[in-house]
Design an enzyme around this catalytic site. Structure first.
Site, mmCIF file in Angstrom:
data_model
loop_
_atom_site.group_PDB
_atom_site.id
_atom_site.type_symbol
_atom_site.label_atom_id
_atom_site.label_comp_id
_atom_site.label_asym_id
_atom_site.label_seq_id
_atom_site.Cartn_x
_atom_site.Cartn_y
_atom_site.Cartn_z
ATOM 1 N N ARG A 43 24.481 52.414 14.762
ATOM 2 C CA ARG A 43 25.150 53.936 14.802
ATOM 3 C C ARG A 43 26.098 53.819 13.274
ATOM 4 N NH1 ARG A 43 30.714 54.025 13.316
ATOM 5 N NH2 ARG A 43 31.844 55.749 14.617
ATOM 6 N N LYS A 75 30.263 49.357 5.793
ATOM 7 C CA LYS A 75 31.844 48.730 6.384
ATOM 8 C C LYS A 75 32.149 47.873 5.396
ATOM 9 C CE LYS A 75 32.307 49.794 11.113
ATOM 10 N NZ LYS A 75 32.060 48.972 12.660
HETATM 11 C C1 7PM Z 1 37.922 52.755 9.482
HETATM 12 C C2 7PM Z 1 37.502 51.848 10.072
HETATM 13 C C3 7PM Z 1 37.287 53.867 9.343
HETATM 14 C C4 7PM Z 1 36.807 51.779 10.409
HETATM 15 C C5 7PM Z 1 36.058 53.974 10.563
HETATM 16 C C6 7PM Z 1 35.520 52.811 11.225
HETATM 17 C C7 7PM Z 1 32.413 51.673 15.328
HETATM 18 C C8 7PM Z 1 32.796 52.842 16.340
HETATM 19 C C9 7PM Z 1 33.779 52.843 14.726
HETATM 20 C C10 7PM Z 1 31.381 50.490 15.705
HETATM 21 C C11 7PM Z 1 31.105 51.597 17.820
HETATM 22 C C12 7PM Z 1 33.112 53.334 10.956
HETATM 23 C C13 7PM Z 1 34.700 52.463 11.952
HETATM 24 N N1 7PM Z 1 32.567 51.903 14.625
HETATM 25 N N2 7PM Z 1 32.073 52.727 17.981
HETATM 26 N N3 7PM Z 1 33.697 53.345 15.890
HETATM 27 N N4 7PM Z 1 31.125 50.773 17.144
HETATM 28 N N5 7PM Z 1 30.556 51.543 19.230
HETATM 29 O O1 7PM Z 1 33.421 52.281 10.289
HETATM 30 O O2 7PM Z 1 31.232 49.321 15.036
HETATM 31 O O3 7PM Z 1 32.966 53.798 11.958
HETATM 32 S S1 7PM Z 1 34.889 54.022 13.492
#
Ligand code: 7PM
Length: 283
Positions: A262, A228
Site C-alpha cells: 500500500r 511513514k
Molecule cells: C496519518 C497516519 C495519515 C497514518 C495516514 C496514516 C494503513 C492503512 C493507513 C496500513 C492498511 C498511512 C496511514 N495505513 N491500511 N491505512 N495498512 N491496511 O500512512 O498500514 O497511510 S493510514
C-alpha cells in the site's frame, strides 16, 4: 483439460486480484485537506486524475479513504465519510479498470461502497465496530484485517508489548476467528501487521524484520509503510523526503513474501516490483 483451480486469484467483486506476484495498491486520500482546491467537482476530478495516473503506472488496487487515521484527527460522521468517498468511488468505478478498495471502519460506508462497486474492504479496525462484521459479511467482498490497539487518536501513547510479534499474530488470529463466526470465509481475508499503529520504532522494525512469521497464518499479507514515521525516525527524514526509505522497505517486504504494497509513490514502487521480478525470472 478440467477446470483450473486458481488458489492465487482472489475474487474482488467483479474482478480478480493475482496474488501469485506482488501487487501495488495506490493510496487515494479524499479527506478535505487533500485535493483541496477547486470545490467539490474539482476535488472529484483531481482525485480521479490521480487514480488514473496510479492505474496507468501499474497499480492494481486503489485504496479510497475518507476518514483520516492520523493521530489526533477529528472524528468523522458516517454521513460525512460517505459524502467524501462515494462520488470518488462512483467516478473510479465508471472510468477505470481497477479494483477499488475502501479504507473504512464504518458499516454504512462498507455497505454503500459495496453497492457502488468496490472490490475490497480495508479496515484498520479489523471489523471491530458494531455492525462491521455483518456489513462486511453481507458484501461478499474480501477484507483486509489490520492490527491496531486502541484508537488512532491515542494509540501512540506508550504502546507496550511483551512480544509484539506474538501479540500481533494472536490479534489477527482472533479477528480471523470472529470473521469466520460471522460468515466471512478465511479465503476472503488479507492480513496486515499495521505498521505505525500503536507501535514504537522498535516494535515496527522488529515486526518488519520478522514479517515472514506472519505467513504461518496462511493468508496473503498487505504491508503499508509508505512515507511513514518509521522511515522518518530511522533516517531522520521529513515526510516529503522518505521515497528512498519507502522503496527500500518495498523491496524488502517483497523479499519477505508480502503480497500487496500500500503506497503513495506508485510508479517508483512498480519499478521496484518489476526489477525484483526480472531477477527472479533468471535461471
Ligand atoms: C496519518 C497516519 C495519515 C497514518 C495516514 C496514516 C494503513 C492503512 C493507513 C496500513 C492498511 C498511512 C496511514 N495505513 N491500511 N491505512 N495498512 N491496511 O500512512 O498500514 O497511510 S493510514
Amino acid at each position: 483439460m478440467s477446470v483450473m483451480h486458481y488458489p492465487n486469484r482472489l475474487p474482488c467483486g467483479s474482478r480478480f486480484l493475482d496474488l501469485a506476484r506482488p501487487q501495488v495498491m495506490g493510496i487515494l486520500n479524499v479527506t478535505p485537506d487533500s485535493f483541496s482546491d477547486g470545490g467539490r467537482f474539482g476535488r472529484r476530478d483531481a482525485a480521479l486524475r490521480h487514480a488514473e495516473a496510479m492505474v496507468g503506472a501499474g497499480a492494481s488496487l486503489i485504496d479510497v479513504g475518507g476518514e483520516s487515521t492520523r493521530p489526533g484527527a477529528r472524528a468523522v460522521s458516517p454521513v460525512e465519510e460517505l459524502e467524501r468517498v462515494a462520488p470518488i468511488i462512483e467516478a473510479i468505478a465508471a472510468e477505470l479498470d481497477v479494483i477499488i478498495s475502501v479504507d473504512t471502519s464504518t458499516p454504512a460506508v462498507m455497505r454503500e461502497a459495496a453497492r457502488l462497486g468496490v472490490g475490497l474492504i480495508n479496515d484498520v479496525r479489523s471489523l471491530q465496530r458494531d455492525g462491521a462484521l455483518d456489513a462486511a459479511a453481507d458484501s461478499g467482498l474480501p477484507v483486509c484485517l489490520m492490527h491496531m490497539r486502541g484508537e488512532p487518536t491515542t494509540m501512540q501513547q506508550n504502546p507496550e508489548y511483551a512480544d509484539v510479534l506474538v501479540e500481533v499474530r494472536d490479534f489477527l488470529l482472533e479477528r480471523m476467528a470472529a470473521c469466520v463466526a460471522a460468515g466471512i470465509a478465511l479465503e476472503r481475508l488479507i492480513l496486515d501487521p499495521g505498521f505505525g499503529f500503536a507501535k514504537t520504532q522498535e516494535h515496527n522494525l522488529k515486526l518488519f524484520k520478522h514479517l515472514q512469521s506472519l505467513h504461518a497464518l496462511g493468508r496473503p499479507l498487505l504491508v503499508g509503510v509508505s512515507r511513514k514515521s518509521m522511515i522518518g525516525r530511522a533516517l531522520g527524514r521529513e515526510v516529503g523526503e522518505r521515497l528512498s526509505g519507502s522503496l527500500a522497505l518495498a523491496a524488502l517486504a517483497i523479499t519477505k513474501g508480502a503480497h500487496i504494497l500500500r503506497v503513495h509513490d506508485v510508479p517508483e514502487t512498480v519499478d521496484v516490483v518489476r526489477m525484483l521480478a526480472a531477477v527472479e525470472a533468471a535461471e
